[in-house]
Write an enzyme that holds these catalytic residues in place. Structure first.
Site, PDB file in Angstrom:
ATOM      1  CG  HIS A 135      -1.801   1.294   1.356  1.00 10.47           C
ATOM      2  ND1 HIS A 135      -2.993   1.172   2.116  1.00 10.47           N
ATOM      3  CD2 HIS A 135      -1.845   2.070   0.555  1.00 10.47           C
ATOM      4  CE1 HIS A 135      -3.664   2.312   1.807  1.00 10.47           C
ATOM      5  NE2 HIS A 135      -3.069   2.939   0.815  1.00 10.47           N
ATOM      6  CD  GLU A 186       0.095   5.298  -1.042  1.00 12.01           C
ATOM      7  OE1 GLU A 186       0.867   5.126   0.021  1.00 12.01           O
ATOM      8  OE2 GLU A 186      -1.206   5.676  -0.816  1.00 12.01           O
ATOM      9  CG  HIS A 204       2.270   8.310   2.524  1.00 12.21           C
ATOM     10  ND1 HIS A 204       1.690   8.568   3.872  1.00 12.21           N
ATOM     11  CD2 HIS A 204       0.961   7.769   1.973  1.00 12.21           C
ATOM     12  CE1 HIS A 204       0.367   8.083   3.980  1.00 12.21           C
ATOM     13  NE2 HIS A 204      -0.103   7.829   2.821  1.00 12.21           N
TER      14      HIS A 204
HETATM   15  P1  5GP Z   1      -3.370   6.654   1.886  1.00 14.49           P
HETATM   16  O1  5GP Z   1      -4.288   7.636   1.285  1.00 14.49           O
HETATM   17  O2  5GP Z   1      -2.915   7.250   3.482  1.00 14.49           O
HETATM   18  O3  5GP Z   1      -1.985   6.207   1.108  1.00 14.49           O
HETATM   19  O4  5GP Z   1      -4.456   5.368   2.256  1.00 14.49           O
HETATM   20  C1  5GP Z   1      -5.485   5.391   2.328  1.00 14.49           C
HETATM   21  C2  5GP Z   1      -6.356   5.381   1.082  1.00 14.49           C
HETATM   22  O5  5GP Z   1      -5.983   4.685   0.185  1.00 14.49           O
HETATM   23  C3  5GP Z   1      -7.854   5.042   1.072  1.00 14.49           C
HETATM   24  O6  5GP Z   1      -8.501   6.097   0.814  1.00 14.49           O
HETATM   25  C4  5GP Z   1      -7.823   3.841   0.425  1.00 14.49           C
HETATM   26  O7  5GP Z   1      -9.174   3.313  -0.105  1.00 14.49           O
HETATM   27  C5  5GP Z   1      -6.880   3.701  -0.616  1.00 14.49           C
HETATM   28  N1  5GP Z   1      -6.380   2.475  -0.977  1.00 14.49           N
HETATM   29  C6  5GP Z   1      -5.848   1.433  -0.600  1.00 14.49           C
HETATM   30  N2  5GP Z   1      -5.586   0.662  -1.562  1.00 14.49           N
HETATM   31  C7  5GP Z   1      -5.754   1.272  -2.458  1.00 14.49           C
HETATM   32  C8  5GP Z   1      -5.580   0.889  -4.104  1.00 14.49           C
HETATM   33  O8  5GP Z   1      -5.003  -0.328  -4.256  1.00 14.49           O
HETATM   34  N3  5GP Z   1      -5.720   1.758  -4.943  1.00 14.49           N
HETATM   35  C9  5GP Z   1      -6.164   3.075  -4.797  1.00 14.49           C
HETATM   36  N4  5GP Z   1      -6.442   3.892  -5.651  1.00 14.49           N
HETATM   37  N5  5GP Z   1      -6.247   3.363  -3.290  1.00 14.49           N
HETATM   38  C10 5GP Z   1      -6.181   2.475  -2.383  1.00 14.49           C
END
Ligand code: 5GP
Length: 248
Positions: free
Chosen positions: A67, A115, A119
């Site tokens: 992720h 990402e 991050h």
């Molecule tokens: P972050 O924004 O902190 O990186 O992670 C949380 C978000 O990532 C959440 O909105 C979640 O739905 C999204 N997310 C998790 N896995 C995936 C993925 O494989 N693809 C995409 N586009 N969003 C993801």
């Protein structure tokens, strides 16, 4: 191999993994207000990602994928450092395999951009991660060296219609890695008996040594949700859902 020996080996190879991947680039400016202490390697289970977003993903990978590599307590550290796909072009085959956009499998780069901006721009405070190539390459290196998929297999933890006890999974992972991981779940929806395992996090110090994700007595993150619906798993039973039958 005994867990302790495996741990020692793992640490040295993790550092090696980062040194060998990704080209260097001049250090960007980083804001002092974005202080962070640990890096979190977030693995997610694609079947649960699809369930979380209530999207019928087409053939999600049947292995844990990346992720992100997230500094704690810091997000969006440099709005003037945009994502450039060209910089990670060489990593494309591994990125598609191990860091796919599970939700939009036909266009991964939006996810990678997200990402990086949220991050990666904060992780880039470290010399070892201070370019897009180093951030994504370094994350791939950590993922490969952590070998979560094969470690779960070795531990006999496989997707199953039978439930696991969360404490068994956490204890087994802790014995293999020598540090406390964090496991996140989707709480049971209406009509479901138990929570569903969604993410496994392993944490690193700023010098990229494995460390506990939570220290005894540490406040603040218990119950914190990282995505819509994901929460730190409750002690008790949990579902590790098998992938749907492939339609390929
Ligand atoms: P972050 O924004 O902190 O990186 O992670 C949380 C978000 O990532 C959440 O909105 C979640 O739905 C999204 N997310 C998790 N896995 C995936 C993925 O494989 N693809 C995409 N586009 N969003 C993801």
């Amino acid at each position: 191999m005994k867990p302790a020996a495996a741990h020692g080996l793992l640490l040295s190879s993790l550092c090696l993994a980062l040194c060998c991947r990704g080209g260097a680039r001049g250090s960007p400016t980083s804001s002092d207000s974005h202080e962070w202490k640990k890096l979190i390697m977030v693995h997610h289970w694609p079947v649960t990602v699809c369930k979380e977003v209530e999207k019928d993903c087409r053939d999600p990978p049947d292995y844990w994928t990346i992720h992100g590599l997230w500094p704690d307590r810091a997000e969006e550290c440099n709005g003037s450092w945009p994502f450039h796909f060209e910089e990670i072009k060489d990593l494309l085959p591994e990125m598609k395999m191990y860091w796919p956009d599970v939700i939009h499998p036909l266009n991964h780069s939006h996810f990678w951009k997200h990402e990086w901006e949220k991050h990666g721009t904060c992780a880039a405070q470290l010399d070892a991660l201070n370019s897009q190539k180093k951030y994504f390459g370094g994350s791939l290196g950590l993922y490969e060296k952590l070998e979560l998929n094969s470690i779960l297999q070795k531990l006999g933890i496989k997707p199953s219609i039978n439930y696991y006890q969360i404490s068994d999974i956490k204890d087994a992972l802790a014995s293999m890695y020598g540090v406390v991981p964090k496991v996140q779940c989707l709480p049971p929806k209406q009509g479901e008996e138990v929570q569903t395992i969604g993410q496994i996090e392993l944490c690193f110090t700023k010098d990229l040594r494995l460390r506990n994700c939570t220290e005894p007595g540490e406040l603040g993150e218990s119950g914190r949700a990282w995505g819509p619906g994901l929460e730190v798993c409750e002690d008790g039973p949990a579902f590790y859902p098998p992938p749907p039958q492939s339609t390929r």
